[in-house]
Each structure stands twice: as structure tokens, then as C-alpha cells.
Scaffold this motif. Structure first.
Motif, PDB file in Angstrom:
ATOM      1  N   LYS A  93      35.643  27.346  27.345  1.00 48.60           N
ATOM      2  CA  LYS A  93      34.694  28.342  26.834  1.00 48.60           C
ATOM      3  C   LYS A  93      33.335  28.210  27.514  1.00 48.60           C
ATOM      4  N   ILE A  94      32.934  26.979  27.825  1.00 50.42           N
ATOM      5  CA  ILE A  94      31.674  26.776  28.551  1.00 50.42           C
ATOM      6  C   ILE A  94      31.807  27.268  29.990  1.00 50.42           C
ATOM      7  N   VAL A  95      32.921  26.916  30.622  1.00 55.92           N
ATOM      8  CA  VAL A  95      33.134  27.294  32.024  1.00 55.92           C
ATOM      9  C   VAL A  95      33.277  28.802  32.177  1.00 55.92           C
ATOM     10  N   LEU A  96      33.818  29.465  31.166  1.00 59.70           N
ATOM     11  CA  LEU A  96      33.938  30.928  31.225  1.00 59.70           C
ATOM     12  C   LEU A  96      32.577  31.614  31.393  1.00 59.70           C
ATOM     13  N   LYS A  97      31.518  30.934  30.981  1.00 57.15           N
ATOM     14  CA  LYS A  97      30.172  31.503  31.082  1.00 57.15           C
ATOM     15  C   LYS A  97      29.508  31.204  32.429  1.00 57.15           C
ATOM     16  N   TYR A  98      30.161  30.418  33.264  1.00 59.80           N
ATOM     17  CA  TYR A  98      29.606  30.096  34.582  1.00 59.80           C
ATOM     18  C   TYR A  98      29.607  31.347  35.469  1.00 59.80           C
ATOM     19  N   PRO A  99      28.709  31.375  36.453  1.00 56.99           N
ATOM     20  CA  PRO A  99      28.773  32.465  37.439  1.00 56.99           C
ATOM     21  C   PRO A  99      30.085  32.411  38.221  1.00 56.99           C
ATOM     22  N   LYS A 100      30.515  33.545  38.680  1.00 59.43           N
ATOM     23  CA  LYS A 100      31.704  33.599  39.538  1.00 59.43           C
ATOM     24  C   LYS A 100      31.394  32.986  40.890  1.00 59.43           C
ATOM     25  N   ASN A 101      30.152  33.156  41.332  1.00 58.19           N
ATOM     26  CA  ASN A 101      29.750  32.682  42.654  1.00 58.19           C
ATOM     27  C   ASN A 101      28.663  31.619  42.554  1.00 58.19           C
ATOM     28  N   PHE A 102      28.851  30.538  43.285  1.00 52.54           N
ATOM     29  CA  PHE A 102      27.837  29.509  43.480  1.00 52.54           C
ATOM     30  C   PHE A 102      27.517  29.451  44.967  1.00 52.54           C
ATOM     31  N   SER A 103      26.328  28.997  45.291  1.00 51.51           N
ATOM     32  CA  SER A 103      25.931  28.957  46.704  1.00 51.51           C
ATOM     33  C   SER A 103      26.716  27.922  47.490  1.00 51.51           C
ATOM     34  N   SER A 104      27.218  26.893  46.802  1.00 52.11           N
ATOM     35  CA  SER A 104      27.976  25.842  47.476  1.00 52.11           C
ATOM     36  C   SER A 104      28.845  25.116  46.460  1.00 52.11           C
ATOM     37  N   THR A 105      29.825  24.392  46.972  1.00 55.09           N
ATOM     38  CA  THR A 105      30.656  23.586  46.083  1.00 55.09           C
ATOM     39  C   THR A 105      29.819  22.483  45.433  1.00 55.09           C
ATOM     40  N   GLU A 106      28.809  22.017  46.149  1.00 48.25           N
ATOM     41  CA  GLU A 106      27.928  20.985  45.600  1.00 48.25           C
ATOM     42  C   GLU A 106      27.166  21.499  44.384  1.00 48.25           C
ATOM     43  N   GLU A 107      26.722  22.764  44.440  1.00 50.76           N
ATOM     44  CA  GLU A 107      26.007  23.344  43.300  1.00 50.76           C
ATOM     45  C   GLU A 107      26.929  23.470  42.090  1.00 50.76           C
ATOM     46  N   LEU A 108      28.179  23.893  42.336  1.00 54.55           N
ATOM     47  CA  LEU A 108      29.149  24.006  41.250  1.00 54.55           C
ATOM     48  C   LEU A 108      29.436  22.631  40.640  1.00 54.55           C
ATOM     49  N   ALA A 109      29.655  21.629  41.484  1.00 49.49           N
ATOM     50  CA  ALA A 109      29.939  20.285  40.988  1.00 49.49           C
ATOM     51  C   ALA A 109      28.762  19.729  40.196  1.00 49.49           C
ATOM     52  N   GLU A 110      27.549  20.026  40.650  1.00 47.77           N
ATOM     53  CA  GLU A 110      26.365  19.558  39.927  1.00 47.77           C
ATOM     54  C   GLU A 110      26.302  20.177  38.538  1.00 47.77           C
ATOM     55  N   ARG A 111      26.645  21.462  38.428  1.00 52.06           N
ATOM     56  CA  ARG A 111      26.652  22.142  37.131  1.00 52.06           C
ATOM     57  C   ARG A 111      27.696  21.494  36.212  1.00 52.06           C
ATOM     58  N   ILE A 112      28.868  21.223  36.734  1.00 54.63           N
ATOM     59  CA  ILE A 112      29.920  20.592  35.947  1.00 54.63           C
ATOM     60  C   ILE A 112      29.487  19.202  35.491  1.00 54.63           C
ATOM     61  N   ALA A 167      37.207  21.007  33.555  1.00 49.14           N
ATOM     62  CA  ALA A 167      36.260  22.049  33.954  1.00 49.14           C
ATOM     63  C   ALA A 167      36.532  22.522  35.379  1.00 49.14           C
ATOM     64  N   ILE A 168      36.872  21.591  36.260  1.00 48.80           N
ATOM     65  CA  ILE A 168      37.211  21.963  37.639  1.00 48.80           C
ATOM     66  C   ILE A 168      38.459  22.837  37.640  1.00 48.80           C
ATOM     67  N   TYR A 169      39.461  22.421  36.890  1.00 47.94           N
ATOM     68  CA  TYR A 169      40.702  23.191  36.762  1.00 47.94           C
ATOM     69  C   TYR A 169      40.405  24.604  36.253  1.00 47.94           C
ATOM     70  N   SER A 170      39.609  24.687  35.195  1.00 44.53           N
ATOM     71  CA  SER A 170      39.334  25.976  34.571  1.00 44.53           C
ATOM     72  C   SER A 170      38.562  26.898  35.511  1.00 44.53           C
ATOM     73  N   TRP A 171      37.516  26.359  36.175  1.00 43.93           N
ATOM     74  CA  TRP A 171      36.708  27.234  37.039  1.00 43.93           C
ATOM     75  C   TRP A 171      37.558  27.797  38.173  1.00 43.93           C
ATOM     76  N   ILE A 172      38.380  26.955  38.783  1.00 43.36           N
ATOM     77  CA  ILE A 172      39.228  27.438  39.871  1.00 43.36           C
ATOM     78  C   ILE A 172      40.218  28.478  39.349  1.00 43.36           C
ATOM     79  N   ALA A 173      40.853  28.188  38.216  1.00 43.42           N
ATOM     80  CA  ALA A 173      41.832  29.119  37.659  1.00 43.42           C
ATOM     81  C   ALA A 173      41.196  30.447  37.273  1.00 43.42           C
ATOM     82  N   PHE A 174      39.963  30.415  36.773  1.00 43.43           N
ATOM     83  CA  PHE A 174      39.280  31.641  36.368  1.00 43.43           C
ATOM     84  C   PHE A 174      38.819  32.475  37.569  1.00 43.43           C
TER      85      PHE A 174
END
Length: 326
Positions: free
Chosen positions: A31-50, A63-70
Motif C-alpha cells: 500500500k505504501i509502494v502503490l503511492k510511489y511515483p512510476k518514474n524515478f530519476s535513477s535506481t539509486e533514488e528508488l532504493a533510497e526511498r525504499i 517493497a522492491i518486489y512490489s514496485w517492480i511488479a506494479f
């Protein structure tokens, strides 16, 4: 008339259960990951958010599984028209590992930027994001069982890839490719349908549908015969822990007049159980009995049953068998 009436009940139940499943599909991490942006500037930015949002290794891996699947869709066109494989030469083990890393880097970057991938891209991205979150992760390649036509195949092939990730000193099985959706043969296209069952999957279920090229998992041999000749199970089988106790093979030899004994653990008489005949008509199972935590029933084998039989519980496909006429 009874078949038509049951078809109406089937449709009504499907609507009810769809609403129920949507309510139960996502856990708190999802439910938290569903609220993430679809696009991040880099994988590092996404990992930092997680890493900011989740503290336990288990939640980070989920969370990594969910973001990729979404957000990453299966590239079915690339699957149908794969690029020519490019081999490489090496003189040392270090050079080999460096070139494998370069290949995986290209795969995860392409998946992350294009939002499309086949299994190699999904697994490379999962491994990369895991490592950015200080999780040890590996890619496993092997065979997969996805269709009734896979029941009773003679040989395995290397056609799929998945991950294992180390959490709390235990390796967990991950297939984020299957977590994002599935191919619907009746519609001729991929269907986006998030499934949590391929995150930290029970090995007994996982290896009913996966067979590693090595033939082993964590040093233990996996039966190739059990994989090739076992029944085909589905997502709801895993989600509801419906263990198929009988038949114990995916290949049933029978002659007209025989009765096929079926036992499904963790099912009960409160469940609506049926199978489809070769005209795709629903045939309701009657007089099923509960015994030792299982539901037991018989299916009479006659000329209304085709080469395969799929059993449904509450509108969901649970298990398929191949029928070989004696």
C-alpha cells in the motif's frame, strides 16, 4: 438447463470474489509502494526511498518486489521476437564475472528506463535494487511450467529466470516476473495482475512450477520427474495453501467408467468445486466429503472429458491434470 443455471451462479460468484480479492491482495508494504511515483530519476533514488520507508530486510525485499511488479510490464513482443544471443569470451573467472555484470547492468537499466522487460530484465533489476538495499541476491535460471501442455513433457529447457534473496539468514524464492501478471491465451495478450504469491514462495509450490538448470536448490537435488510429470497448479492454489494430495501425478491413465479420486487439503464443503468438460461447461462436484482436513471427491471419467481436466474452487482454477485414455 442445470449447466446454464450454474453458469449464472459462476458469474455472480466471480463478481463477489473479485471484490474480496482486491481488498486482501495488498499488504501494508504494498500500500505504501502503490503511492510511489512510476518514474524515478535513477535506481539509486528508488532504493533510497525504499530504505527510508522500510527498516527490516523483509519489508525492503517486499517493497522492491512490489514496485517492480506494479511498474514494469512484461514485454511479450520481445518474448516472441528475442534478440540474437550474444556470447562472449573470457580468459579468467574474474573477466567472466565482469562481463556477466556488464550484461546484467544493461538489462536492468533497459527495464528501469523502458518499463518493459522479459524475465532476464525483471531478475536483473530485482538483484540490482536488492544490492542497493544491502541485500544479498542471486539470479537463478531454469525451466517453468505454465500450461497444461507442459504436463508430461519429456525434457526441461532453460526458458525462465527468477531470484533468491537472503533475509534473516534464510534464502527466499522470488519470481517478480510472474508477480506482475500473466499471459491470457484466450485474449492473446498479457494481463497486468499483481500477485503476492511469488514473493517468498514455499519451495514445495515453487518447484512444482520451476526447475533450476542446476537440478538442485541450496545443495539438495530436485526431482526432474516430479516437475515434468506433476500436475499444473495455479496462483490460488498457492495463496490458499490447497495441497493436491491425490492424484499424486499430473498424468492420469483411465478408461471410460473409471472414477478419478481427488483429494485437496485445506478445501472444505463450504467451497464451490467444479470442473470444466470438453465443451467448456461447468460440472458441479456433488457429495464431496471432508476428511482429515481435506476435501475428497470422485470425478467419473467419460467421453465428456477431454485430454485435460482442470478443477476449480470458488471460480478459481486450482489444478490441471493430463488424461491418458487406456
Amino acid at each position: 438447463m442445470k449447466t446454464r443455471r450454474f453458469g449464472f451462479i459462476f458469474l455472480l460468484l466471480n463478481i463477489i470474489f473479485t471484490c474480496s480479492v482486491l481488498a486482501q491482495k495488498y499488504n501494508e508494504v504494498d500500500k505504501i509502494v502503490l503511492k510511489y511515483p512510476k518514474n524515478f530519476s535513477s535506481t539509486e533514488e528508488l532504493a533510497e526511498r525504499i530504505n527510508d520507508d522500510f527498516k527490516s530486510d523483509y519489508d525492503k525485499a517486499r517493497a522492491i518486489y512490489s514496485w517492480i511488479a506494479f511498474n514494469i510490464k512484461y514485454d511479450y513482443n520481445a518474448y516472441l521476437n528475442p534478440p540474437k544471443s550474444q556470447g562472449f569470451s573470457y580468459s579468467t573467472e574474474a573477466e567472466k564475472q565482469r562481463k556477466i555484470k556488464e550484461l546484467n547492468d544493461r538489462l536492468f537499466q533497459k527495464a528501469f528506463s523502458s518499463k518493459k522487460a522479459v524475465c532476464e530484465g525483471f531478475t536483473a533489476l530485482y538483484k540490482h535494487l536488492s544490492e542497493l538495499s544491502d541485500l544479498k541476491c542471486e539470479i537463478i535460471r531454469g525451466d517453468s511450467k505454465i500450461s497444461v501442455r507442459d504436463i508430461g513433457r519429456k525434457n526441461t529447457s532453460s526458458n525462465h529466470a527468477w531470484n533468491i534473496v537472503l533475509i534473516n539468514k534464510k534464502w527466499r524464492l522470488i519470481d517478480v516476473t510472474w508477480g506482475q501478471g500473466y499471459y491470457d491465451s484466450s485474449k492473446g495478450r498479457m494481463v497486468t495482475d499483481f500477485s503476492p504469491v511469488y514473493f517468498d514462495t514455499d519451495p514445495d509450490y515453487f518447484f512444482a512450477k520451476h526447475y533450476p538448470d542446476s537440478g538442485s536448490y541450496l545443495g539438495e537435488r530436485i526431482s526432474k520427474d516430479d516437475f515434468l510429470n506433476g500436475p499444473l497448479i495455479y496462483n490460488k492454489t498457492i495463496e490458499n495453501d490447497f495441497k493436491i494430495k491425490s492424484p499424486n501425478s499430473g498424468i492420469i491413465e483411465a478408461k471410460y467408467g473409471d472414477k478419478i479420486d481427488v483429494e485437496i487439503k485445506n478445501a472444505s464443503r463450504s467451497n464451490q468445486v467444479f470442473y470444466l468438460n470438453k465443451r467448456n461447461q461447468a460440472v458441479l462436484i456433488k457429495n464431496a466429503k471432508e476428511k482429515r482436513g481435506s476435501l475428497e471427491f470422485q470425478i467419473p471419467y467419460d467421453n465428456t472429458i477431454g485430454d485435460y481436466i482442470t478443477i476449480f474452487i470458488d471460480t478459481n482454477s486450482i489444478v490441471s491434470f493430463k488424461i491418458v485414455q487406456k
